[in-house]
Enzyme design. Sequence first.
Site, PDB file in Angstrom:
ATOM      1  N   ARG A 103     101.352  19.467 -22.347  1.00  0.00           N
ATOM      2  CA  ARG A 103     101.977  18.153 -22.613  1.00  0.00           C
ATOM      3  C   ARG A 103     102.037  17.809 -24.088  1.00  0.00           C
ATOM      4  O   ARG A 103     102.117  16.644 -24.473  1.00  0.00           O
ATOM      5  CB  ARG A 103     101.268  17.030 -21.856  1.00  0.00           C
ATOM      6  CG  ARG A 103     101.325  17.223 -20.369  1.00  0.00           C
ATOM      7  CD  ARG A 103     101.023  15.949 -19.612  1.00  0.00           C
ATOM      8  NE  ARG A 103     101.073  16.234 -18.196  1.00  0.00           N
ATOM      9  CZ  ARG A 103     100.073  16.782 -17.514  1.00  0.00           C
ATOM     10  NH1 ARG A 103      98.937  17.053 -18.105  1.00  0.00           N
ATOM     11  NH2 ARG A 103     100.219  17.046 -16.242  1.00  0.00           N
ATOM     12  N   LYS A 125     114.511  17.216 -33.307  1.00  0.00           N
ATOM     13  CA  LYS A 125     115.148  17.735 -32.085  1.00  0.00           C
ATOM     14  C   LYS A 125     114.653  19.148 -31.826  1.00  0.00           C
ATOM     15  O   LYS A 125     114.719  20.008 -32.703  1.00  0.00           O
ATOM     16  CB  LYS A 125     116.667  17.785 -32.263  1.00  0.00           C
ATOM     17  CG  LYS A 125     117.359  16.449 -32.060  1.00  0.00           C
ATOM     18  CD  LYS A 125     118.855  16.704 -31.949  1.00  0.00           C
ATOM     19  CE  LYS A 125     119.655  15.429 -31.994  1.00  0.00           C
ATOM     20  NZ  LYS A 125     121.099  15.687 -31.990  1.00  0.00           N
ATOM     21  N   GLU A 167     126.389  23.456 -43.976  1.00  0.00           N
ATOM     22  CA  GLU A 167     125.747  22.161 -43.703  1.00  0.00           C
ATOM     23  C   GLU A 167     125.520  21.406 -45.017  1.00  0.00           C
ATOM     24  O   GLU A 167     125.620  20.187 -45.071  1.00  0.00           O
ATOM     25  CB  GLU A 167     124.429  22.323 -42.935  1.00  0.00           C
ATOM     26  CG  GLU A 167     124.534  23.025 -41.576  1.00  0.00           C
ATOM     27  CD  GLU A 167     125.003  22.130 -40.405  1.00  0.00           C
ATOM     28  OE1 GLU A 167     125.297  20.930 -40.611  1.00  0.00           O
ATOM     29  OE2 GLU A 167     125.098  22.662 -39.285  1.00  0.00           O
ATOM     30  N   LYS A 203     119.563  13.586 -44.577  1.00  0.00           N
ATOM     31  CA  LYS A 203     119.343  13.705 -43.130  1.00  0.00           C
ATOM     32  C   LYS A 203     118.250  12.743 -42.692  1.00  0.00           C
ATOM     33  O   LYS A 203     118.363  12.077 -41.659  1.00  0.00           O
ATOM     34  CB  LYS A 203     118.990  15.149 -42.740  1.00  0.00           C
ATOM     35  CG  LYS A 203     118.609  15.248 -41.264  1.00  0.00           C
ATOM     36  CD  LYS A 203     119.242  16.378 -40.530  1.00  0.00           C
ATOM     37  CE  LYS A 203     118.961  16.244 -39.028  1.00  0.00           C
ATOM     38  NZ  LYS A 203     119.211  17.466 -38.289  1.00  0.00           N
ATOM     39  N   GLU A 213     119.685   8.773 -31.379  1.00  0.00           N
ATOM     40  CA  GLU A 213     121.126   8.882 -31.216  1.00  0.00           C
ATOM     41  C   GLU A 213     121.679   7.775 -30.330  1.00  0.00           C
ATOM     42  O   GLU A 213     122.429   8.029 -29.393  1.00  0.00           O
ATOM     43  CB  GLU A 213     121.466  10.245 -30.608  1.00  0.00           C
ATOM     44  CG  GLU A 213     122.367  11.046 -31.482  1.00  0.00           C
ATOM     45  CD  GLU A 213     122.444  12.513 -31.073  1.00  0.00           C
ATOM     46  OE1 GLU A 213     122.406  12.831 -29.879  1.00  0.00           O
ATOM     47  OE2 GLU A 213     122.535  13.340 -31.983  1.00  0.00           O
ATOM     48  N   ARG A 218     123.815   8.447 -36.212  1.00  0.00           N
ATOM     49  CA  ARG A 218     123.477   9.872 -36.296  1.00  0.00           C
ATOM     50  C   ARG A 218     124.712  10.755 -36.062  1.00  0.00           C
ATOM     51  O   ARG A 218     124.752  11.908 -36.466  1.00  0.00           O
ATOM     52  CB  ARG A 218     122.356  10.195 -35.292  1.00  0.00           C
ATOM     53  CG  ARG A 218     121.632  11.485 -35.584  1.00  0.00           C
ATOM     54  CD  ARG A 218     120.273  11.579 -34.886  1.00  0.00           C
ATOM     55  NE  ARG A 218     119.711  12.914 -35.049  1.00  0.00           N
ATOM     56  CZ  ARG A 218     118.431  13.221 -34.898  1.00  0.00           C
ATOM     57  NH1 ARG A 218     117.562  12.310 -34.583  1.00  0.00           N
ATOM     58  NH2 ARG A 218     118.008  14.452 -35.074  1.00  0.00           N
ATOM     59  N   ASN A 222     127.597  14.895 -37.261  1.00  0.00           N
ATOM     60  CA  ASN A 222     128.381  15.747 -36.388  1.00  0.00           C
ATOM     61  C   ASN A 222     129.769  16.059 -36.926  1.00  0.00           C
ATOM     62  O   ASN A 222     130.576  16.705 -36.257  1.00  0.00           O
ATOM     63  CB  ASN A 222     128.489  15.046 -35.037  1.00  0.00           C
ATOM     64  CG  ASN A 222     128.068  15.955 -33.929  1.00  0.00           C
ATOM     65  OD1 ASN A 222     128.910  16.447 -33.210  1.00  0.00           O
ATOM     66  ND2 ASN A 222     126.779  16.227 -33.820  1.00  0.00           N
ATOM     67  N   HIS A 225     131.671  19.255 -36.210  1.00  0.00           N
ATOM     68  CA  HIS A 225     130.983  19.893 -35.092  1.00  0.00           C
ATOM     69  C   HIS A 225     131.730  19.815 -33.762  1.00  0.00           C
ATOM     70  O   HIS A 225     131.480  20.618 -32.878  1.00  0.00           O
ATOM     71  CB  HIS A 225     129.578  19.311 -34.936  1.00  0.00           C
ATOM     72  CG  HIS A 225     128.591  19.831 -35.951  1.00  0.00           C
ATOM     73  ND1 HIS A 225     128.742  19.618 -37.306  1.00  0.00           N
ATOM     74  CD2 HIS A 225     127.459  20.563 -35.819  1.00  0.00           C
ATOM     75  CE1 HIS A 225     127.736  20.187 -37.942  1.00  0.00           C
ATOM     76  NE2 HIS A 225     126.940  20.771 -37.067  1.00  0.00           N
ATOM     77  N   HIS A 229     131.809  23.325 -32.522  1.00  0.00           N
ATOM     78  CA  HIS A 229     131.149  23.717 -31.267  1.00  0.00           C
ATOM     79  C   HIS A 229     132.162  24.294 -30.274  1.00  0.00           C
ATOM     80  O   HIS A 229     131.865  25.278 -29.582  1.00  0.00           O
ATOM     81  CB  HIS A 229     130.451  22.513 -30.613  1.00  0.00           C
ATOM     82  CG  HIS A 229     129.152  22.135 -31.269  1.00  0.00           C
ATOM     83  ND1 HIS A 229     128.652  20.853 -31.248  1.00  0.00           N
ATOM     84  CD2 HIS A 229     128.249  22.875 -31.959  1.00  0.00           C
ATOM     85  CE1 HIS A 229     127.500  20.815 -31.901  1.00  0.00           C
ATOM     86  NE2 HIS A 229     127.238  22.029 -32.345  1.00  0.00           N
ATOM     87  N   HIS A 242     127.227  29.581 -36.731  1.00  0.00           N
ATOM     88  CA  HIS A 242     127.395  28.140 -36.597  1.00  0.00           C
ATOM     89  C   HIS A 242     128.039  27.503 -37.840  1.00  0.00           C
ATOM     90  O   HIS A 242     128.986  26.729 -37.747  1.00  0.00           O
ATOM     91  CB  HIS A 242     126.042  27.492 -36.292  1.00  0.00           C
ATOM     92  CG  HIS A 242     126.080  26.005 -36.265  1.00  0.00           C
ATOM     93  ND1 HIS A 242     126.697  25.310 -35.244  1.00  0.00           N
ATOM     94  CD2 HIS A 242     125.622  25.065 -37.142  1.00  0.00           C
ATOM     95  CE1 HIS A 242     126.591  24.005 -35.489  1.00  0.00           C
ATOM     96  NE2 HIS A 242     125.949  23.835 -36.632  1.00  0.00           N
TER      97      HIS A 242
HETATM   98 ZN    ZN Z   1     125.285  22.028 -37.489  1.00  0.00          ZN
END
Ligand code: ZN
Length: 336
Positions: A103, A125, A167, A203, A213, A218, A222, A225, A229, A242
């Site tokens: 946990r 994240k 980035e 950031k 988010e 936030r 993106n 992206h 993506h 990426h």
């Molecule tokens: Zn990215």
Amino acid sequence: MEVRSSSGSYSIEFASLTAIATDLPSNSFVITDRNVWSHWGSIFDHLPTLVLEPGEASKRLAGAETCYRWLAHHGATRSSTILAFGGGVIGDLAGFVAATYMRGVRLIQVPTTLLAMVDSSVGGKVGVDLPEGKNLVGAFYPPQKVLIPLETLGTLPPREFTNGMAEVCKYGAIMDAQLFGELSRGVSRGQMQSLIKTCISHKADVVQEDEFETTGRRAILNFGHTVGHALEKVTGYSDLLHGEAISIGMVVESRIGESIGHTKTGTTEQLRACLESNGLPTELPLVEEQELIAAMKLDKKALPGQLAFSLLTHIGGCKLCTGVPEEAVLAALKSR
Ligand code: ZN
Ligand code: ADP
């Protein structure tokens, strides 16, 4: 630098690997991949170390299970610390393991790629992929601290370095015109520490404002992206890294923004020049446009059946834009 999060604040610092190794709690467990370990693993040879296969395929529940079982076999307890020593893949996976083993145990992020230093190691994240999609299982789990060993960039393959620069360019485009100017003029390796610091503080500012988010703030991270993506997905995550996909994505999204009058005219050209001078691709490969659009409609920011993008207003500013007309997107994809 300190980053505030709901579960306490954590620090992000530059530190040499030797300093990191000396300061670690004795009951630390290192999770890394074979490439990182082959270059830098000897630094932690006094600690139990799990060496995984490099690449996104390790970032699965099966990979997490390998970690849990290895920790259990080596007697890791709730007072142990996990050291995530590698790029984004290791950071996300070992972070997820730290969030869930017993946990939750302490986590120290030691990012070794430029991309992980400026992006994935900051913001808490963590997660793993499913065959159905990337990062579909995960948590917000801030680390105890992030320690950045700059010297590890010295062994990073050039393509991976350039990947991280995408980035870096993104931060310039969405929130820092001065940084964007520097990047357009060309940066040297000697400037990396200060560039990385700038990106991390941007950031950190954004994630502190919108940790989970929920406010939409936030979402500016993106930029590039939604298209990026979709491109990664349609090309089967094989041809493009990426950063390369989001580099192309930023150009397409900027074109969309210009065409709907959201983005200042001429921005796309500036952006393209900046990305190209940093070695990044900006041309869309041959892909079926409708397939890309279908993938974009599944983006987290979109409402069912609609298209949403974080679009530049100008170099240095960005805003979430919902209900973008499909024709504008199609036109931007077709204009090469
Ligand atoms: Zn990215
Ligand atoms: P990212 O950080 O870009 O999300 P990965 O974690 O997959 O992605 O790392 C990219 C590749 O670079 C992997 O093959 C990884 O093993 C390798 N790598 C990571 N850090 C270093 C380093 N400092 N030197 C050499 N190779 C590295």
